[in-house]
Design an enzyme around this catalytic site. Structure first.
Site, PDB file in Angstrom:
ATOM      1  N   TYR A 113       0.357  -1.102  -0.410  1.00 23.08           N
ATOM      2  CA  TYR A 113       0.241  -0.009   0.069  1.00 23.08           C
ATOM      3  C   TYR A 113       0.981   1.396  -0.066  1.00 23.08           C
ATOM      4  CZ  TYR A 113      -4.905  -2.283   0.707  1.00 23.08           C
ATOM      5  OH  TYR A 113      -6.099  -2.337   0.517  1.00 23.08           O
ATOM      6  N   LYS A 151       2.090 -15.230   2.326  1.00 20.26           N
ATOM      7  CA  LYS A 151       2.303 -16.040   1.196  1.00 20.26           C
ATOM      8  C   LYS A 151       3.606 -16.158   1.175  1.00 20.26           C
ATOM      9  CE  LYS A 151       1.275 -18.236  -2.450  1.00 20.26           C
ATOM     10  NZ  LYS A 151       0.345 -19.366  -2.495  1.00 20.26           N
ATOM     11  N   ASP A 182      -4.051 -18.240   0.552  1.00 19.12           N
ATOM     12  CA  ASP A 182      -4.375 -19.490  -0.131  1.00 19.12           C
ATOM     13  C   ASP A 182      -5.571 -20.053   0.500  1.00 19.12           C
ATOM     14  OD1 ASP A 182      -2.242 -20.364   0.086  1.00 19.12           O
ATOM     15  OD2 ASP A 182      -2.413 -21.486  -2.471  1.00 19.12           O
ATOM     16  N   ASP A 199      -6.704  -6.829   3.579  1.00 22.73           N
ATOM     17  CA  ASP A 199      -7.700  -6.036   3.223  1.00 22.73           C
ATOM     18  C   ASP A 199      -8.913  -6.840   2.362  1.00 22.73           C
ATOM     19  OD1 ASP A 199      -9.261  -4.124   1.852  1.00 22.73           O
ATOM     20  OD2 ASP A 199      -8.517  -4.685   0.051  1.00 22.73           O
TER      21      ASP A 199
HETATM   22  C1  IPM Z   1     -10.499  -0.598   3.760  1.00 21.45           C
HETATM   23  C2  IPM Z   1     -10.814  -0.074   1.758  1.00 21.45           C
HETATM   24  C3  IPM Z   1      -9.549   1.108   1.053  1.00 21.45           C
HETATM   25  C4  IPM Z   1      -8.051  -0.537   1.953  1.00 21.45           C
HETATM   26  C5  IPM Z   1      -9.502   1.666   0.145  1.00 21.45           C
HETATM   27  C6  IPM Z   1     -10.292   2.186   0.249  1.00 21.45           C
HETATM   28  C7  IPM Z   1      -8.402   1.718   0.119  1.00 21.45           C
HETATM   29  O1  IPM Z   1     -10.506  -1.175   0.646  1.00 21.45           O
HETATM   30  O2  IPM Z   1     -10.998  -0.059   3.918  1.00 21.45           O
HETATM   31  O3  IPM Z   1     -10.758  -1.827   2.852  1.00 21.45           O
HETATM   32  O4  IPM Z   1      -7.693  -0.964   0.855  1.00 21.45           O
HETATM   33  O5  IPM Z   1      -7.745  -0.137   2.375  1.00 21.45           O
HETATM   34 MN    MN Z   2     -11.132  -3.138   1.472  1.00 18.77          MN
END
Ligand code: IPM
Ligand code: MN
Length: 341
Positions: free
Chosen positions: A131, A178, A211, A235
């Site tokens: 990220y 992973k 997975d 996420d």
């Molecule tokens: C979440 C969302 C965010 C993330 C996006 C909007 C960047 O999907 O908070 O889960 O991936 O963290």
């Molecule tokens: Mn999300």
């Protein structure tokens, strides 16, 4: 009195955050709420996601109550990065807690009753991984284009998130990575996992590749207590676990820095442009996030009262359509409020 910065942002966020505030007031929370005009409209107008002045005030608040961010009119992810990811990164909110608890059997998609007892916590690393926005596109737009997205994992970042998972586990911590394919990042996770686990001999431990973890979560989610994992896997898995308990509308989350005490509390769902603005959005994800905020700020009894009111309203069918009720967003909020009075 605690000072809460309120950032409803866009779409569904604007509908659910007022419900969360309504519930906090009914529960008797001694908070002063200050709303900030951070949203796609002002970004489109000014080109600025969060102004310096708003940033200063928001970062000084005791906590941030957040809705959802995003807008179909925006061509890229700069606004998103300038709001939600910036808050997570710059406030160092490195723990993302995403609980999944089944409040009513009817909300489970699983056929087998014995596997429906879901009460787990995903502990997602929130400041590193894929990220961070490092990398780039070389020869963009040509047939020779190369795109690189870097996966940043640090000794500090991996250690502290695994430590946090052990700190909250009752039964077991499952570490998900992973490392069989992504051997550099996975190697660091494996090393830190073993080192931290050695310091917590009383907690059971298990490792799963992501997975296999996805498969096990669908097959038998009742086996899980605490899952610790990196930013991207957390996420993805938290959307999956949301569906195990009734859908995206009811899943809450907390983004916290245990060191400074700062936190940002938001539903897992996004802006839901397809249903936003029609009173259809479920406020429960935001309300349970508010309950996590109350707990984080030191009042577990009030947090339990809010969660109990949510559970009771859901079981009575006094909820929005996505979870089998017939109420509007604000009526669903009222159904929770009346249980707190
Ligand atoms: C979440 C969302 C965010 C993330 C996006 C909007 C960047 O999907 O908070 O889960 O991936 O963290
Ligand atoms: Mn999300």
């Amino acid at each position: 009195m605690r000072h809460i910065a309120v950032l409803p942002c866009d779409g569904a966020g604007k509908e659910v955050v007022p419900e969360a505030i309504k519930v906090l007031r009914a529960a008797g929370a001694d908070f002063e709420f200050e709303e900030f005009d951070v949203n796609a409209d002002s970004y489109l107008r000014t080109g600025v996601a969060i102004s310096d002045e708003v940033w200063r005030q928001v970062s000084e608040a005791d906590s941030i109550l957040f809705g959802a961010v995003g807008d179909p009119r925006l061509p890229d992810a700069k606004y998103l990065a300038g709001v939600l990811l910036r808050l997570r990164f710059e406030l160092d909110l490195y723990v993302n807690l995403r609980p999944a608890k089944l409040y009513d059997d009817r909300l489970s998609p699983l056929r087998r009753e014995d596997r429906r007892r879901v009460d787990l916590m995903i502990v997602r690393e929130n400041t590193e991984g894929l990220y961070v926005g490092m990398g780039g596109r070389f020869k963009q737009g040509t047939d020779d284009e190369v795109a690189i997205q870097e996966d940043v994992n640090t000794h500090l970042g991996v250690t502290r998130i695994i430590e946090h998972a052990f700190g909250i586990a009752q039964r077991e911590v499952v570490m998900v990575d992973k490392s069989n394919a992504m051997t550099f990042a996975g190697g660091l996770w494996q090393d830190r996992w073993k080192a931290v686990a050695a310091g917590h001999p009383k907690v059971k431990t298990r490792h799963l590749y992501v997975d296999a973890a996805s498969m096990q979560l669908v097959k038998d989610p009742s086996q899980f207590d605490v899952i610790v994992t990196g930013n991207l896997f957390g996420d993805i898995l938290s959307d999956l676990t949301a569906e195990l308990i009734g859908g995206m509308g009811i899943a809450p989350s907390a983004n916290i820095d245990p060191a400074s005490g700062r936190g940002l509390f938001e539903p897992v769902h996004g802006t839901a442009p397809d249903i936003a603005g029609k009173g259809l959005v479920n406020p429960v994800g935001a309300i349970l996030s508010a309950s996590m905020m109350v707990k984080h700020l030191g009042d577990p009894h009030m947090a339990d009262a809010i969660e109990g009111a949510v559970e009771s309203a859901i079981r009575a069918g006094e909820c929005t359509r996505d979870i089998g009720g017939a109420l509007s967003t604000s009526q669903a909020g009222d159904a929770i409020v009346k249980r707190l009075r």
